[in-house]
Design an enzyme around this catalytic site. Sequence first.
Site, PDB file in Angstrom:
ATOM      1  N   GLY A 136       0.822  -1.202   0.000  1.00  0.00           N
ATOM      2  CA  GLY A 136       0.000   0.000   0.000  1.00  0.00           C
ATOM      3  C   GLY A 136       0.852   1.245   0.000  1.00  0.00           C
ATOM      4  O   GLY A 136       2.034   1.217   0.329  1.00  0.00           O
ATOM      5  N   GLY A 156       0.446   5.870   0.148  1.00  0.00           N
ATOM      6  CA  GLY A 156      -0.387   7.050   0.290  1.00  0.00           C
ATOM      7  C   GLY A 156       0.420   8.291   0.001  1.00  0.00           C
ATOM      8  O   GLY A 156       1.525   8.225  -0.547  1.00  0.00           O
ATOM      9  N   ASN A 157      -0.106   9.437   0.372  1.00  0.00           N
ATOM     10  CA  ASN A 157       0.592  10.687   0.093  1.00  0.00           C
ATOM     11  C   ASN A 157       1.857  10.834   0.923  1.00  0.00           C
ATOM     12  O   ASN A 157       2.831  11.435   0.477  1.00  0.00           O
ATOM     13  CB  ASN A 157      -0.338  11.868   0.360  1.00  0.00           C
ATOM     14  CG  ASN A 157      -1.496  11.918  -0.615  1.00  0.00           C
ATOM     15  OD1 ASN A 157      -1.354  11.526  -1.764  1.00  0.00           O
ATOM     16  ND2 ASN A 157      -2.644  12.387  -0.146  1.00  0.00           N
ATOM     17  N   PHE A 158       1.828  10.315   2.139  1.00  0.00           N
ATOM     18  CA  PHE A 158       2.965  10.518   3.036  1.00  0.00           C
ATOM     19  C   PHE A 158       3.548   9.205   3.551  1.00  0.00           C
ATOM     20  O   PHE A 158       4.481   9.226   4.347  1.00  0.00           O
ATOM     21  CB  PHE A 158       2.555  11.363   4.244  1.00  0.00           C
ATOM     22  CG  PHE A 158       1.789  12.598   3.893  1.00  0.00           C
ATOM     23  CD1 PHE A 158       2.391  13.597   3.156  1.00  0.00           C
ATOM     24  CD2 PHE A 158       0.474  12.762   4.285  1.00  0.00           C
ATOM     25  CE1 PHE A 158       1.690  14.741   2.819  1.00  0.00           C
ATOM     26  CE2 PHE A 158      -0.236  13.899   3.958  1.00  0.00           C
ATOM     27  CZ  PHE A 158       0.370  14.898   3.215  1.00  0.00           C
ATOM     28  N   ALA A 159       3.026   8.060   3.138  1.00  0.00           N
ATOM     29  CA  ALA A 159       3.438   6.807   3.764  1.00  0.00           C
ATOM     30  C   ALA A 159       3.511   5.674   2.751  1.00  0.00           C
ATOM     31  O   ALA A 159       2.900   5.722   1.680  1.00  0.00           O
ATOM     32  CB  ALA A 159       2.471   6.438   4.883  1.00  0.00           C
ATOM     33  N   ILE A 160       4.280   4.650   3.118  1.00  0.00           N
ATOM     34  CA  ILE A 160       4.397   3.406   2.363  1.00  0.00           C
ATOM     35  C   ILE A 160       4.100   2.264   3.331  1.00  0.00           C
ATOM     36  O   ILE A 160       4.476   2.322   4.509  1.00  0.00           O
ATOM     37  CB  ILE A 160       5.811   3.236   1.765  1.00  0.00           C
ATOM     38  CG1 ILE A 160       6.199   4.481   0.967  1.00  0.00           C
ATOM     39  CG2 ILE A 160       5.905   1.993   0.907  1.00  0.00           C
ATOM     40  CD1 ILE A 160       7.656   4.487   0.568  1.00  0.00           C
ATOM     41  N   VAL A 161       3.439   1.226   2.836  1.00  0.00           N
ATOM     42  CA  VAL A 161       3.087   0.087   3.681  1.00  0.00           C
ATOM     43  C   VAL A 161       3.730  -1.168   3.102  1.00  0.00           C
ATOM     44  O   VAL A 161       3.543  -1.483   1.919  1.00  0.00           O
ATOM     45  CB  VAL A 161       1.563  -0.087   3.782  1.00  0.00           C
ATOM     46  CG1 VAL A 161       1.230  -1.245   4.718  1.00  0.00           C
ATOM     47  CG2 VAL A 161       0.906   1.197   4.276  1.00  0.00           C
ATOM     48  N   LYS A 188       3.946   0.298   8.329  1.00  0.00           N
ATOM     49  CA  LYS A 188       3.643   1.583   7.705  1.00  0.00           C
ATOM     50  C   LYS A 188       4.749   2.562   8.061  1.00  0.00           C
ATOM     51  O   LYS A 188       5.011   2.816   9.240  1.00  0.00           O
ATOM     52  CB  LYS A 188       2.292   2.109   8.185  1.00  0.00           C
ATOM     53  CG  LYS A 188       1.870   3.426   7.544  1.00  0.00           C
ATOM     54  CD  LYS A 188       0.473   3.824   7.992  1.00  0.00           C
ATOM     55  CE  LYS A 188       0.014   5.107   7.321  1.00  0.00           C
ATOM     56  NZ  LYS A 188      -1.366   5.489   7.713  1.00  0.00           N
ATOM     57  N   ASP A 194     -11.693   9.937   6.353  1.00  0.00           N
ATOM     58  CA  ASP A 194     -11.143   9.491   5.070  1.00  0.00           C
ATOM     59  C   ASP A 194     -11.570   8.055   4.775  1.00  0.00           C
ATOM     60  O   ASP A 194     -10.752   7.221   4.387  1.00  0.00           O
ATOM     61  CB  ASP A 194      -9.616   9.608   5.086  1.00  0.00           C
ATOM     62  CG  ASP A 194      -9.021   9.575   3.677  1.00  0.00           C
ATOM     63  OD1 ASP A 194      -9.765   9.831   2.714  1.00  0.00           O
ATOM     64  OD2 ASP A 194      -7.819   9.274   3.539  1.00  0.00           O
TER      65      ASP A 194
END
Length: 745
Positions: free
Chosen positions: A486, A488-493, A508, A600
């Site tokens: 996964g 997002g704008n500020f993170a990686i999973v 995360k 969200d």
Amino acid sequence: MEFDEIKKHSLNCNADVLSSLQASAPASSPHTVTLKVNAVAEATITEKRNQQQNVQKDFDSHNRDCDSPVSSTSELEKEFDDLRNLHTSSLTNSVVLGKSIGSLNGDYSVTSASSRTKTLENVVTIDSASGSTCLAIASPVDHIKKRIPNSRTPTRKALRIKFYRNGDRFYPGITIPVSNERYRSFERLYEDLTRLLEENVKIPGAVRTIYNMCGKKITSLDELEDGQSYVCSCNNENFKKVEYNTGSQPLSNLTLTNNSRSNNQRLAKCRPASPLKNGLLTGISPLPASGGGTGNGSPLIASRLSDRVSVVHPRIVTLIRSGTKPRRIMRLLLNKRNSPSFDHVLTAITQVVRLDTGYVRKVFTLSGISVVQLSDFFGSDDVFFAYGTERINYAEDFKLEAEEYRAINVIRKTMRTAGTTCKGPKPKMPIKSKKVYPPLVDSEVLKAATSPEDDSHATLLTSTGIEINELPLNIRNTYTLGRIIGDGNFAIVFKIKHRQTGDSYALKIIDKNKCKGKEHYIDAEVRVMKKLNHPHIISLILSVDQNTNMYLVLEYVSGGDLFDAITQVTRFSESQSRIMIRHLGAAMTYLHSMGIVHRDIKPENLLVKLDEHGNVLELKLADFGLACEVNDLLYAVCGTPTYVAPEILLEVGYGLKIDVWAAGIILYILLCGFPPFVAPDNQQEPLFDAIISGIYEFPDPYWSDIGDGVRDLIANMLQSDPDVRFTSEDILDHYWTIGNKGNDL
């Protein structure tokens, strides 16, 4: 032989001391007598002072035990004055030593009983005219102690009186404490009742009369009885004998004090537990109420409760307020909280329509049929006329003018399904955002790896711009790193695996450099997740905060996110959608009960567990990066455009119900494969205009095989007005969500 006057500050002596002084006086010279007396006085002064302090402490403690220190002190002073006067009139040639026991300042004084004696303050005076001294000590302490009780003197207990509005059988009443100390006059009680009633109901004037439940006029406070109910009449109205709402709430739950000016108890009811929470859908019967009594467990009451549960379900009704045409039209959300009985529905309608004549007395359907029972509000009719005591013109009142008809159609716009066909190509889902990763790190990072496992880790991290050495030591030593699952704008999973147990988890990694000025979102996410413990919410296992990154070890769900599942199957059946909306509704209800809004909710943040056939078994809510606690209206514009609620776009303030709107969008997507509000080329401005308008459809052929129940649920979740939009609990209570008991949990 004359004796020298002996002076000693604060000297208090008894008869034995004076006798010893007398006995030694003839045999000694004046100077010798003075020295001996001084020696004796000095030897006893410490002991006497200690005794005085003990007496004063004992008296002060009794004063504190009294209900009224001032009144008690005045009584003691009066009694002591009487005793002193008695001794003054009966004693001659004697010295009277008196202690002002009743005085609050604790001063001491010596008074003379006769003009033949010399009197000095704080001085012992011996009569020089006689060879002997008669000393009378007037100390009423022992007598006063007998009159001081050992415990606090009880005061008169205030009466707990319940008051109803004259002729109003729906008003549950208010309970206030009544006493002579609180209300010095009956007029003062009238004023207080007028104020309290004005805060709860509409009254025609000030309270002027109070009746008992039999219609007898009450004229004084002494006629009021503890625990009884009375009726307040305004402007000297005659007593109206109706069946007052005496069973609305226990007397102990309705107490109003001077400081509680807003205790409106009319809707302060405990919400019945959702069937998804109390075991009705799992075949497990709820536990019986404590006490084991048979009064509440009779078959008749049980059947009534069962009928009520089966009748009441969340729905929005349209109300037409009686008056001059065109009449006001408004909406009301009915659910188990405000509609446990027919009378409660009338109370809820009264608060919305606010008739000039007061309470709503009569309700009619659009066709003019009188509504007489609770089930009538939950039948096929959803538009009702509300009347008070005014006269009804059956020939004209139930005819709608053109303007009224248009207003009702606008309210019903979200339910326009008949005859609508999708023109043009099928709408598409919005594109799932992909993160653009930073450039690769230097090759020196790769050379630092010492094992094939570290090489694979370094290669994987290189593509994301994160160095292997940046990982916290406890995470690096405990888990092995897997693939990216996964972003997002500020993170990686990443998917990670525990080295010892082999269990899978999610890691995360939040890049702090990319959320400068928004660090509070990171702190809020961790703070919120540490509070949560729910089967349909992702669990936080470990959090590590470093200078550049925040690392969160989370629960892992094998099926991936819901967005990918929708992409694969396009649309889900009602049965599958019901499972997911139940789990999402339960998670939202848990969050909202703690005052937390997610902000969200979207398919990318919903993780699903699938069986071998690809069917959804479980759904969990994840990603609390925008979650926060709600203490007041929020105004920050945030979220994902497709799922954002209209009140966010209008910037009028929002609360918990924006999550319900987003869940309604998701339910719509699950059933047809595209959102209700779309814009060409995913342009935001046209999309936002469509969301604010609140107009959408259930177009054929994509909705031709979908039932009315889920359409009704979606329509209630996508209400533009947050006041009438469903709550998360209403989602669980809706008849479509409850349907198909055995197979969907």
